[in-house]
Design an enzyme around this catalytic site. Structure first.
Site, PDB file in Angstrom:
ATOM      1  CB  SER A 118      -0.856   0.053   1.266  1.00 55.08           C
ATOM      2  OG  SER A 118      -1.632  -1.084   1.364  1.00 55.08           O
ATOM      3  CG  HIS A 139      -2.334  -0.494  -4.229  1.00 55.65           C
ATOM      4  ND1 HIS A 139      -2.748   0.788  -3.978  1.00 55.65           N
ATOM      5  CD2 HIS A 139      -2.578  -1.184  -3.086  1.00 55.65           C
ATOM      6  CE1 HIS A 139      -3.213   0.861  -2.747  1.00 55.65           C
ATOM      7  NE2 HIS A 139      -3.119  -0.321  -2.185  1.00 55.65           N
TER       8      HIS A 139
HETATM    9  N1  LIG Z   1      -6.144  -4.498   3.743  1.00 53.97           N
HETATM   10  C1  LIG Z   1      -6.331  -3.703   2.702  1.00 53.97           C
HETATM   11  O1  LIG Z   1      -7.414  -3.116   2.509  1.00 53.97           O
HETATM   12  C2  LIG Z   1      -5.231  -3.541   1.681  1.00 53.97           C
HETATM   13  C3  LIG Z   1      -5.545  -2.922   0.456  1.00 53.97           C
HETATM   14  C4  LIG Z   1      -4.543  -2.839  -0.535  1.00 53.97           C
HETATM   15  C5  LIG Z   1      -3.263  -3.341  -0.266  1.00 53.97           C
HETATM   16  N2  LIG Z   1      -2.992  -3.911   0.946  1.00 53.97           N
HETATM   17  C6  LIG Z   1      -1.632  -4.455   1.140  1.00 53.97           C
HETATM   18  O2  LIG Z   1      -1.687  -5.862   0.939  1.00 53.97           O
HETATM   19  C7  LIG Z   1      -0.700  -6.519   1.734  1.00 53.97           C
HETATM   20  C8  LIG Z   1      -1.363  -7.547   2.612  1.00 53.97           C
HETATM   21  O3  LIG Z   1      -2.302  -6.903   3.456  1.00 53.97           O
HETATM   22  P1  LIG Z   1      -3.491  -7.714   4.171  1.00 53.97           P
HETATM   23  O4  LIG Z   1      -4.446  -6.695   4.661  1.00 53.97           O
HETATM   24  O5  LIG Z   1      -3.935  -8.842   3.286  1.00 53.97           O
HETATM   25  O6  LIG Z   1      -2.675  -8.340   5.429  1.00 53.97           O
HETATM   26  P2  LIG Z   1      -3.107  -9.558   6.379  1.00 53.97           P
HETATM   27  O7  LIG Z   1      -2.506  -9.250   7.711  1.00 53.97           O
HETATM   28  O8  LIG Z   1      -4.562  -9.832   6.285  1.00 53.97           O
HETATM   29  O9  LIG Z   1      -2.339 -10.836   5.718  1.00 53.97           O
HETATM   30  C9  LIG Z   1      -0.948 -10.937   5.617  1.00 53.97           C
HETATM   31  C10 LIG Z   1      -0.588 -12.406   5.438  1.00 53.97           C
HETATM   32  O10 LIG Z   1       0.815 -12.477   5.108  1.00 53.97           O
HETATM   33  C11 LIG Z   1       1.339 -13.636   5.730  1.00 53.97           C
HETATM   34  N3  LIG Z   1       2.806 -13.510   5.799  1.00 53.97           N
HETATM   35  C12 LIG Z   1       3.560 -12.751   6.622  1.00 53.97           C
HETATM   36  N4  LIG Z   1       4.880 -12.923   6.322  1.00 53.97           N
HETATM   37  C13 LIG Z   1       4.938 -13.807   5.298  1.00 53.97           C
HETATM   38  C14 LIG Z   1       6.003 -14.390   4.550  1.00 53.97           C
HETATM   39  N5  LIG Z   1       7.289 -14.102   4.815  1.00 53.97           N
HETATM   40  N6  LIG Z   1       5.699 -15.281   3.562  1.00 53.97           N
HETATM   41  C15 LIG Z   1       4.397 -15.595   3.289  1.00 53.97           C
HETATM   42  N7  LIG Z   1       3.354 -15.070   3.968  1.00 53.97           N
HETATM   43  C16 LIG Z   1       3.608 -14.190   4.947  1.00 53.97           C
HETATM   44  C17 LIG Z   1       0.647 -13.675   7.100  1.00 53.97           C
HETATM   45  O11 LIG Z   1       0.715 -14.985   7.671  1.00 53.97           O
HETATM   46  C18 LIG Z   1      -0.784 -13.257   6.702  1.00 53.97           C
HETATM   47  O12 LIG Z   1      -1.577 -14.400   6.373  1.00 53.97           O
HETATM   48  C19 LIG Z   1       0.008  -5.395   2.520  1.00 53.97           C
HETATM   49  O13 LIG Z   1       1.165  -5.016   1.826  1.00 53.97           O
HETATM   50  C20 LIG Z   1      -1.033  -4.274   2.527  1.00 53.97           C
HETATM   51  O14 LIG Z   1      -0.452  -3.006   2.651  1.00 53.97           O
HETATM   52  C21 LIG Z   1      -3.950  -4.038   1.914  1.00 53.97           C
END
Ligand SMILES: NC(=O)c1ccc[n+]([C@@H]2O[C@H](COP(=O)([O-])OP(=O)(O)OC[C@H]3O[C@@H](n4cnc5c(N)ncnc54)[C@H](O)[C@@H]3O)[C@@H](O)[C@H]2O)c1
Length: 295
Positions: A118, A139
């Site tokens: 993000s 993204h």
């Molecule tokens: N939540 C949102 O609305 C949103 C929107 C756009 C982008 N993002 C981005 O997407 C990405 C993920 O966000 P999210 O909200 O899905 O997070 P989340 O916390 O729901 O999920 C993250 C996952 O990554 C896994 N993880 C951590 N380290 C790891 C590794 N080394 N190898 C493999 N898996 C690993 C964790 O076990 C977890 O299941 C982030 O970069 C975030 O900024 C989030």
């Protein structure tokens, strides 16, 4: 492009896997946590069932989508045939740099490496690889199967050919890609996060209540969701980390995260995913009531 590996099976990873699998791509979903992978398949199945009950897909579409997804806790095994890897792991720079360094070593030279970050600089992520021309931001917005936008972010060294491939691929997924340059918060979060932070400051300064602030933005600005509810939906930890990157990146105090956001995150109140944020979701994510802290 046929084989896609998605790293991270959380909120975004399961949505990205779902969207690609439903469009006929073969998806390998990887996470360090086997529980996360189980929960992701559960979520994807429930979301497909919802689409099925609304007659938006057939039973065959549902089964094909699920059979296009395999899960793995072993990264090396999961990327061996990947044409594209999309990283959607936790928003933490050390985690992301480590993953990209490793990916660069184990993936085929032609594999494109994308990140769903993000806020973290695509140029910085690319710099830990020997293929920064093939590193790009993809993204997606939450919920991925529904939201049309993909912000396609070019790092300083991302090639035209990588950008064209990812723009085309996003269109094949039925999305609308928008090309943007690498800068803290890119476009979406640079505009959204200061609004969310300002809504929290408005609450903090007791100008109005949670529901009132959200209502002003829904009815007054035609936003489909108020900013405090949206913050809960995105995840308060994710909002905080984006604001921190923007504050640090621009060195401008206007991006400083509000005290309330910092304290909610430190108390583990992360929004919908933890059951409480500005609203309380103890009766389920669709039955929100104002958190007792803000009554
Ligand atoms: N939540 C949102 O609305 C949103 C929107 C756009 C982008 N993002 C981005 O997407 C990405 C993920 O966000 P999210 O909200 O899905 O997070 P989340 O916390 O729901 O999920 C993250 C996952 O990554 C896994 N993880 C951590 N380290 C790891 C590794 N080394 N190898 C493999 N898996 C690993 C964790 O076990 C977890 O299941 C982030 O970069 C975030 O900024 C989030």
């Amino acid at each position: 492009m046929k084989n896609i590996t998605v790293i991270g099976a959380g909120t975004m990873g399961n949505g990205i896997a779902h969207a690609f699998a439903q469009s006929g791509y073969s998806v390998n979903l990887v996470d360090i946590s086997a529980d996360s992978l189980d929960r992701a398949i559960d979520t994807i199945t429930k979301n497909l069932d919802r689409l099925l009950s609304k007659e938006k897909i057939s039973e065959l579409d549902k089964n094909n989508t699920l059979s296009n997804i395999s899960t793995n806790t072993d990264l090396t095994d999961a990327v061996k045939d990947a044409d594209l890897v999309i990283e959607a792991a936790t928003e933490n720079i050390d985690i992301k740099l480590k993953i990209f360094k490793q990916l660069d070593e184990i993936c085929d030279d032609n594999t494109i490496l994308a990140t769903n970050t993000s806020s973290i600089s695509i140029t910085k992520i690319g710099s830990v690889t020997n293929r920064n021309d093939k590193v790009i931001g993809m993204h997606f917005m939450n919920p991925v199967p529904i939201m049309k936008l993909v912000e396609v972010i070019r790092g300083k060294e991302t090639s035209d050919s990588t950008t064209t491939t990812i723009m085309k691929l996003s269109k094949n997924l039925g999305k609308v890609p928008v090309e943007v340059n690498d800068a803290p918060g890119f476009v979406a979060n640079r505009i959204l996060m200061p609004m969310i932070n300002e809504a929290i400051l408005t609450l903090e300064e007791n100008v109005s209540g949670v529901e009132e602030i959200d209502t002003v933005m829904i009815l007054g600005m035609s936003h489909p969701m108020g900013p405090l509810h949206l913050a809960d939906f995105i995840g308060l930890d994710v909002c905080l980390s984006i604001l921190e990157v923007m504050h640090e990146g621009f060195k401008n105090p206007k991006y400083a995260p509000s005290k309330t956001l910092i304290s909610l995150v430190s108390e583990g109140k992360l929004g919908i995913k933890s059951g409480e944020g500005f609203y309380d979701y103890s009766d389920g994510p669709r039955n929100k009531k104002i958190s007792s802290q803000f009554k």
